[in-house]
Scaffold this motif. Structure first.
Motif, PDB file in Angstrom:
ATOM      1  N   CYS A 159      28.789  28.733  52.567  1.00  0.00           N
ATOM      2  CA  CYS A 159      30.276  28.403  52.621  1.00  0.00           C
ATOM      3  C   CYS A 159      30.484  28.016  50.940  1.00  0.00           C
ATOM      4  N   LYS A 160      29.764  27.430  50.221  1.00  0.00           N
ATOM      5  CA  LYS A 160      30.252  27.136  48.707  1.00  0.00           C
ATOM      6  C   LYS A 160      30.096  28.497  48.064  1.00  0.00           C
ATOM      7  N   LYS A 161      29.081  29.208  48.224  1.00  0.00           N
ATOM      8  CA  LYS A 161      29.035  30.430  47.450  1.00  0.00           C
ATOM      9  C   LYS A 161      30.155  31.470  48.019  1.00  0.00           C
ATOM     10  N   ALA A 162      30.302  31.474  49.239  1.00  0.00           N
ATOM     11  CA  ALA A 162      31.667  32.323  49.625  1.00  0.00           C
ATOM     12  C   ALA A 162      32.872  31.952  49.097  1.00  0.00           C
ATOM     13  N   ALA A 163      33.227  30.823  49.172  1.00  0.00           N
ATOM     14  CA  ALA A 163      34.318  30.132  48.424  1.00  0.00           C
ATOM     15  C   ALA A 163      34.508  30.559  46.915  1.00  0.00           C
ATOM     16  N   SER A 164      33.235  30.361  46.289  1.00  0.00           N
ATOM     17  CA  SER A 164      33.449  30.797  44.956  1.00  0.00           C
ATOM     18  C   SER A 164      33.496  32.062  44.668  1.00  0.00           C
ATOM     19  N   ASP A 165      33.062  32.838  45.461  1.00  0.00           N
ATOM     20  CA  ASP A 165      33.169  34.570  45.375  1.00  0.00           C
ATOM     21  C   ASP A 165      34.682  34.697  45.564  1.00  0.00           C
ATOM     22  N   GLU A 166      35.191  34.126  46.577  1.00  0.00           N
ATOM     23  CA  GLU A 166      36.603  34.548  47.148  1.00  0.00           C
ATOM     24  C   GLU A 166      37.557  34.003  45.688  1.00  0.00           C
ATOM     25  N   ALA A 167      37.385  32.823  45.231  1.00  0.00           N
ATOM     26  CA  ALA A 167      38.114  32.460  44.253  1.00  0.00           C
ATOM     27  C   ALA A 167      38.067  33.397  43.007  1.00  0.00           C
ATOM     28  N   ALA A 168      36.584  33.778  42.663  1.00  0.00           N
ATOM     29  CA  ALA A 168      36.561  34.862  41.478  1.00  0.00           C
ATOM     30  C   ALA A 168      37.312  36.123  41.618  1.00  0.00           C
ATOM     31  N   GLU A 169      37.278  36.399  42.888  1.00  0.00           N
ATOM     32  CA  GLU A 169      38.006  37.726  43.196  1.00  0.00           C
ATOM     33  C   GLU A 169      39.649  37.512  43.027  1.00  0.00           C
ATOM     34  N   GLN A 170      40.050  36.602  43.324  1.00  0.00           N
ATOM     35  CA  GLN A 170      41.366  36.049  43.398  1.00  0.00           C
ATOM     36  C   GLN A 170      41.719  36.157  41.987  1.00  0.00           C
ATOM     37  N   SER A 171      40.886  35.559  41.253  1.00  0.00           N
ATOM     38  CA  SER A 171      41.370  35.182  39.907  1.00  0.00           C
ATOM     39  C   SER A 171      41.289  36.520  39.259  1.00  0.00           C
ATOM     40  N   GLN A 172      40.308  37.405  39.580  1.00  0.00           N
ATOM     41  CA  GLN A 172      40.273  38.894  38.750  1.00  0.00           C
ATOM     42  C   GLN A 172      41.722  39.705  39.099  1.00  0.00           C
ATOM     43  N   ARG A 173      41.771  39.426  40.516  1.00  0.00           N
ATOM     44  CA  ARG A 173      43.222  40.406  41.090  1.00  0.00           C
ATOM     45  C   ARG A 173      44.336  39.824  40.149  1.00  0.00           C
ATOM     46  N   GLU A 174      44.382  38.593  39.934  1.00  0.00           N
ATOM     47  CA  GLU A 174      45.703  38.150  39.090  1.00  0.00           C
ATOM     48  C   GLU A 174      45.472  38.203  37.842  1.00  0.00           C
ATOM     49  N   ASN A 175      44.096  38.596  37.037  1.00  0.00           N
ATOM     50  CA  ASN A 175      43.888  38.498  35.940  1.00  0.00           C
ATOM     51  C   ASN A 175      43.379  39.616  35.304  1.00  0.00           C
ATOM     52  N   PRO A 176      44.068  40.757  34.817  1.00  0.00           N
ATOM     53  CA  PRO A 176      43.514  42.247  34.600  1.00  0.00           C
ATOM     54  C   PRO A 176      42.495  41.810  33.288  1.00  0.00           C
ATOM     55  N   ALA A 177      42.659  41.045  32.393  1.00  0.00           N
ATOM     56  CA  ALA A 177      41.669  40.798  31.225  1.00  0.00           C
ATOM     57  C   ALA A 177      40.463  40.289  32.208  1.00  0.00           C
ATOM     58  N   LEU A 178      40.582  39.360  32.735  1.00  0.00           N
ATOM     59  CA  LEU A 178      38.969  39.004  33.436  1.00  0.00           C
ATOM     60  C   LEU A 178      38.405  39.937  34.158  1.00  0.00           C
ATOM     61  N   LYS A 179      39.288  40.577  34.680  1.00  0.00           N
ATOM     62  CA  LYS A 179      38.734  41.820  35.544  1.00  0.00           C
ATOM     63  C   LYS A 179      38.010  42.859  34.581  1.00  0.00           C
ATOM     64  N   LEU A 180      38.654  43.149  33.630  1.00  0.00           N
ATOM     65  CA  LEU A 180      38.014  44.235  32.725  1.00  0.00           C
ATOM     66  C   LEU A 180      36.819  43.590  32.115  1.00  0.00           C
ATOM     67  N   TYR A 181      36.984  42.413  31.583  1.00  0.00           N
ATOM     68  CA  TYR A 181      35.944  42.006  31.001  1.00  0.00           C
ATOM     69  C   TYR A 181      34.512  41.678  31.928  1.00  0.00           C
ATOM     70  N   THR A 182      34.668  41.286  33.132  1.00  0.00           N
ATOM     71  CA  THR A 182      33.674  41.341  33.913  1.00  0.00           C
ATOM     72  C   THR A 182      33.141  42.961  34.224  1.00  0.00           C
ATOM     73  N   LYS A 183      34.013  43.899  34.353  1.00  0.00           N
ATOM     74  CA  LYS A 183      33.494  45.267  34.574  1.00  0.00           C
ATOM     75  C   LYS A 183      32.776  45.737  33.018  1.00  0.00           C
ATOM     76  N   ILE A 184      33.279  45.383  32.045  1.00  0.00           N
ATOM     77  CA  ILE A 184      32.416  45.782  30.676  1.00  0.00           C
ATOM     78  C   ILE A 184      31.176  44.990  30.808  1.00  0.00           C
TER      79      ILE A 184
END
Length: 262
Positions: A159-184
């Protein structure tokens, strides 16, 4: 031995186990009530630890506490002795070593569970509901929100990992710079993994250095909002990577020449 005797023995063992599990199931609602009254309440209000609350439950004749204490009294103390003979070695001890330890014996599985509960209270442990699956868990810190069970997530992650992954996905959706940084970052890491002769340790060092250096850039471009320039940000990230990669290669080459000189 006749198969009928084996079958009879297996049937007897399974019948005893089934009886123990039925007793445990019937006690489960009472135990749940007692846990809420003590361990869970102590987590919400740490000023009064669980052992104090358990004492209150006994004094006020809390039904679950009375039932559990009756089971707890069924436990019996036993001593287990162990004799260890000396080794055939001139430097070894010359006399037998006699050791003993105490342990509890219970007539039923429910009493063992009750003993574990009382021990948790004595150790001032607490429980709280997981904010993902809702089940109680023992928190590893005062800020823990999620349990380490994998069952609620089809066994794929806790549950801890699942919640962390969901928070990271949500952050990337709201933050295009973070999403691009992760992709690069993923793309660069994959490219390094294909470099012949580059160890995983060195690849990790390159990526760690790059991430540390571009972190201020990620924060800077994250604050731009609608003015975010993806092309310019990507170019800066790749330029920084090239710089880090060249510095690391030069550093390793110098170390290699130094060893050869020695």
């Amino acid at each position: 031995m006749d198969d009928r005797e084996l079958s009879a023995a297996a049937y007897t063992s399974l019948s005893l186990l089934a009886g123990q599990l039925k007793q445990l199931a019937s006690f489960q609602p009472s135990l749940a009530s007692l846990v809420e009254y003590t361990l869970a309440a102590a987590d919400a209000d740490p000023e009064k630890p669980a052992d104090y609350r358990y004492g209150d439950a006994l004094i006020t004749n809390h039904r679950a506490a009375v039932e559990g204490n009756r089971l707890y009294k069924k436990l019996h103390m036993r001593m287990l002795g162990r004799l260890s003979m000396p080794k055939e070695d001139p430097k070894a001890r010359k006399h037998p070593d006699i050791a003993s330890r105490s342990y509890l014996v219970a007539d039923c599985l429910t009493a063992v569970v009750m003993a574990e509960f009382v021990q948790m209270c004595a150790q001032h442990q607490t429980v709280r509901p997981c904010q993902r699956c809702g089940k109680l868990f023992v928190p590893f810190s005062g800020t823990a929100k999620y349990c380490s069970r994998t069952a609620p997530n089809l066994g794929k992650c806790t549950c801890k990992k699942a919640a962390s992954d969901e928070a990271a996905e949500q952050s990337q959706r709201e933050n295009p710079a973070l999403k691009l940084y992760t992709k690069i970052g993923n793309r660069l890491n994959t490219g390094l993994s294909r470099v012949e002769g580059l160890t995983a340790e060195r690849r990790s060092k390159v990526m760690k250095c790059w991430r540390a250096e571009v972190k201020p850039l990620v924060q800077q471009f994250s604050a731009k909002g609608e003015d975010f320039d993806a092309a310019a940000f990507e170019q800066l990230l790749t330029d920084h990577f090239d710089d880090v990669w060249n510095r690391k290669k030069t550093e390793w080459a110098k170390k290699k020449r130094g060893k050869q000189t020695d």
